[in-house]
Design a protein around this motif. Structure first.
Motif, PDB file in Angstrom:
ATOM      1  N   THR A 189       0.691  -1.201   0.068  1.00 49.55           N
ATOM      2  CA  THR A 189      -0.123   0.069  -0.098  1.00 49.55           C
ATOM      3  C   THR A 189       0.673   1.239  -0.040  1.00 49.55           C
ATOM      4  N   LEU A 190       0.273   2.213  -0.382  1.00 51.77           N
ATOM      5  CA  LEU A 190       1.242   3.507  -0.492  1.00 51.77           C
ATOM      6  C   LEU A 190       1.574   3.937   1.078  1.00 51.77           C
ATOM      7  N   ARG A 191       0.528   3.608   2.067  1.00 50.19           N
ATOM      8  CA  ARG A 191       0.840   3.805   3.582  1.00 50.19           C
ATOM      9  C   ARG A 191       1.891   3.174   3.740  1.00 50.19           C
ATOM     10  N   ARG A 192       2.139   1.942   3.351  1.00 49.53           N
ATOM     11  CA  ARG A 192       3.592   1.094   3.834  1.00 49.53           C
ATOM     12  C   ARG A 192       4.649   1.852   3.157  1.00 49.53           C
ATOM     13  N   ILE A 193       4.747   1.869   1.899  1.00 46.05           N
ATOM     14  CA  ILE A 193       5.630   2.569   0.963  1.00 46.05           C
ATOM     15  C   ILE A 193       6.126   4.105   1.802  1.00 46.05           C
ATOM     16  N   MET A 194       5.130   4.778   2.234  1.00 42.83           N
ATOM     17  CA  MET A 194       5.305   5.850   2.813  1.00 42.83           C
ATOM     18  C   MET A 194       6.262   5.942   4.094  1.00 42.83           C
ATOM     19  N   MET A 195       5.829   4.573   4.777  1.00 42.55           N
ATOM     20  CA  MET A 195       6.228   4.490   6.031  1.00 42.55           C
ATOM     21  C   MET A 195       7.922   3.880   5.855  1.00 42.55           C
ATOM     22  N   ALA A 196       7.973   3.046   4.792  1.00 40.94           N
ATOM     23  CA  ALA A 196       9.363   2.577   4.736  1.00 40.94           C
ATOM     24  C   ALA A 196      10.329   3.753   4.082  1.00 40.94           C
ATOM     25  N   LEU A 197       9.899   4.690   3.698  1.00 47.11           N
ATOM     26  CA  LEU A 197      10.481   5.804   3.070  1.00 47.11           C
ATOM     27  C   LEU A 197      10.512   7.173   3.939  1.00 47.11           C
ATOM     28  N   GLU A 198       9.801   6.559   5.256  1.00 43.88           N
ATOM     29  CA  GLU A 198       9.844   7.954   6.137  1.00 43.88           C
ATOM     30  C   GLU A 198       9.460   9.141   5.512  1.00 43.88           C
ATOM     31  N   GLY A 199       8.539   9.066   4.353  1.00 39.45           N
ATOM     32  CA  GLY A 199       7.939  10.187   3.514  1.00 39.45           C
ATOM     33  C   GLY A 199       7.008  10.710   4.245  1.00 39.45           C
ATOM     34  N   ASP A 200       6.862  11.840   3.480  1.00 37.58           N
ATOM     35  CA  ASP A 200       5.642  12.806   3.635  1.00 37.58           C
ATOM     36  C   ASP A 200       4.456  12.925   2.512  1.00 37.58           C
ATOM     37  N   LEU A 201       3.166  12.846   2.692  1.00 43.38           N
ATOM     38  CA  LEU A 201       2.405  12.984   1.488  1.00 43.38           C
ATOM     39  C   LEU A 201       2.306  14.306   1.072  1.00 43.38           C
ATOM     40  N   LEU A 202       2.490  14.818  -0.074  1.00 43.88           N
ATOM     41  CA  LEU A 202       2.434  16.166  -0.438  1.00 43.88           C
ATOM     42  C   LEU A 202       1.114  16.658  -0.954  1.00 43.88           C
ATOM     43  N   THR A 203       0.375  15.467  -0.982  1.00 47.00           N
ATOM     44  CA  THR A 203      -1.157  15.787  -1.737  1.00 47.00           C
ATOM     45  C   THR A 203      -2.102  15.222  -0.575  1.00 47.00           C
ATOM     46  N   PRO A 204      -2.335  15.797   0.191  1.00 45.47           N
ATOM     47  CA  PRO A 204      -3.312  15.393   1.530  1.00 45.47           C
ATOM     48  C   PRO A 204      -4.791  15.034   0.891  1.00 45.47           C
ATOM     49  N   GLY A 205      -5.275  13.924   1.506  1.00 42.92           N
ATOM     50  CA  GLY A 205      -6.581  13.495   1.049  1.00 42.92           C
ATOM     51  C   GLY A 205      -6.772  12.360   0.299  1.00 42.92           C
ATOM     52  N   MET A 206      -5.214  12.114  -0.292  1.00 49.45           N
ATOM     53  CA  MET A 206      -5.512  10.814  -1.402  1.00 49.45           C
ATOM     54  C   MET A 206      -5.257   9.379  -0.518  1.00 49.45           C
ATOM     55  N   ASP A 207      -5.942   8.551  -1.193  1.00 50.10           N
ATOM     56  CA  ASP A 207      -6.139   7.352  -0.753  1.00 50.10           C
ATOM     57  C   ASP A 207      -4.790   6.437  -0.421  1.00 50.10           C
ATOM     58  N   LEU A 208      -4.376   6.173   0.844  1.00 47.83           N
ATOM     59  CA  LEU A 208      -3.089   5.685   1.006  1.00 47.83           C
ATOM     60  C   LEU A 208      -3.398   4.189   1.147  1.00 47.83           C
TER      61      LEU A 208
END
Lengths: 115, 147
Positions: A3-22
């Motif tokens: 999931t994008l959520r998992r990818i974001m966690m792995a990368l310690e990333g920030d979502l720059l486009t709020p409200g999108m389905d993670l």
């Protein structure tokens, strides 16, 4: 599938486009700074990792139906690029990881997920 | 409109206008989607027309894409007024590029454009006159069978 959520966690990333389905899932990944190569070789529905932050990344991404764009190396796009991504429903995740590290982390997460 | 066309539209493209790059191919993609063509055909046509649009913006003074949809196929004519291509065979070679550093900074000019247009089309032809311009004709079959 990641999931994008998992990818974001792995990368310690920030979502720059709020409200999108993670919870959107990705199973294919493509890394390049060359949009020409993205157009020629990416599989539709992939995650795109890139160090390029201009609006052509978003226009290319929407065309080849990427699930999300990961911007590496701590690069941040200008606000109009983020706005364009939101209009096109292309999530942008920003990470401080350099390209190799980002690819490595996504690959590792993907392998772990398959176990 | 040609006699058998069920849909036909012309899209002008201005050379050097990077700010609008991708708009024409996105519009074409959305039109083909609305017409109910398969996602594979829509994607191939979108990629090929995006590459063609970028080529006009990067290399020509002005140009146009003429889209026509007829039963069984999508036809796109790409015409530009520009410097033309001296050696078409060389220009079709993957990796060969005359792009400027500015184009490369935007992520383009890797020398994949024409080859990628051909790869995504079911039929492809190119003619060019040096000092005058270049014309492409692309066909995408919509019945699911690639030639």
């Amino acid at each position: 599938m990641l999931t994008l959520r998992r990818i974001m966690m792995a990368l310690e990333g920030d979502l720059l486009t709020p409200g999108m389905d993670l919870e959107t899932e990705c199973s294919q990944f493509f890394a390049s700074d060359l949009m020409s190569d993205v157009l020629a070789f990416i599989s539709p529905g992939s995650l795109l990792l890139t160090g390029l932050v201009n609006s052509h990344v978003i226009r290319t991404a929407r065309l080849v139906e990427v699930k999300a764009v990961v911007l590496v190396q701590g690069k941040r796009p200008e606000i109009q690029v983020i706005n364009e991504a939101r209009e096109c429903h292309v999530p942008i995740i920003a990470t401080g990881c350099p390209m190799f590290e980002a690819c490595s982390r996504v690959s590792h997460s993907s392998s772990e997920n398959k176990r | 409109m040609t006699r058998e066309a069920v849909f036909e539209q012309e899209f002008p493209v201005k050379g050097g206008d990077f700010s609008r790059a991708g708009n024409v191919s996105w519009e074409i993609r959305n039109l083909l989607k609305e017409l109910g063509l398969s996602s594979s055909v829509v994607l191939r046509a979108a990629i090929a027309t995006y590459e063609a649009e970028m080529n006009i913006i990067m290399y020509a003074w002005e140009g146009r894409l003429l889209l026509s949809v007829v039963p069984g196929r999508v036809h796109v004519v790409v015409e530009d007024s520009g410097p033309g291509i001296e050696d078409i065979e060389l220009a079709m070679t993957e990796g060969y590029s005359t792009a400027t550093p500015e184009m490369r900074e935007l992520g383009f000019g890797a020398g994949m454009g024409l080859a990628n247009i051909k790869k995504n089309s079911d039929a492809f032809s190119i003619t060019s006159n040096v000092g005058s311009g270049t014309r492409l004709e692309l066909t995408f079959l919509t019945n699911g069978h690639r030639t």
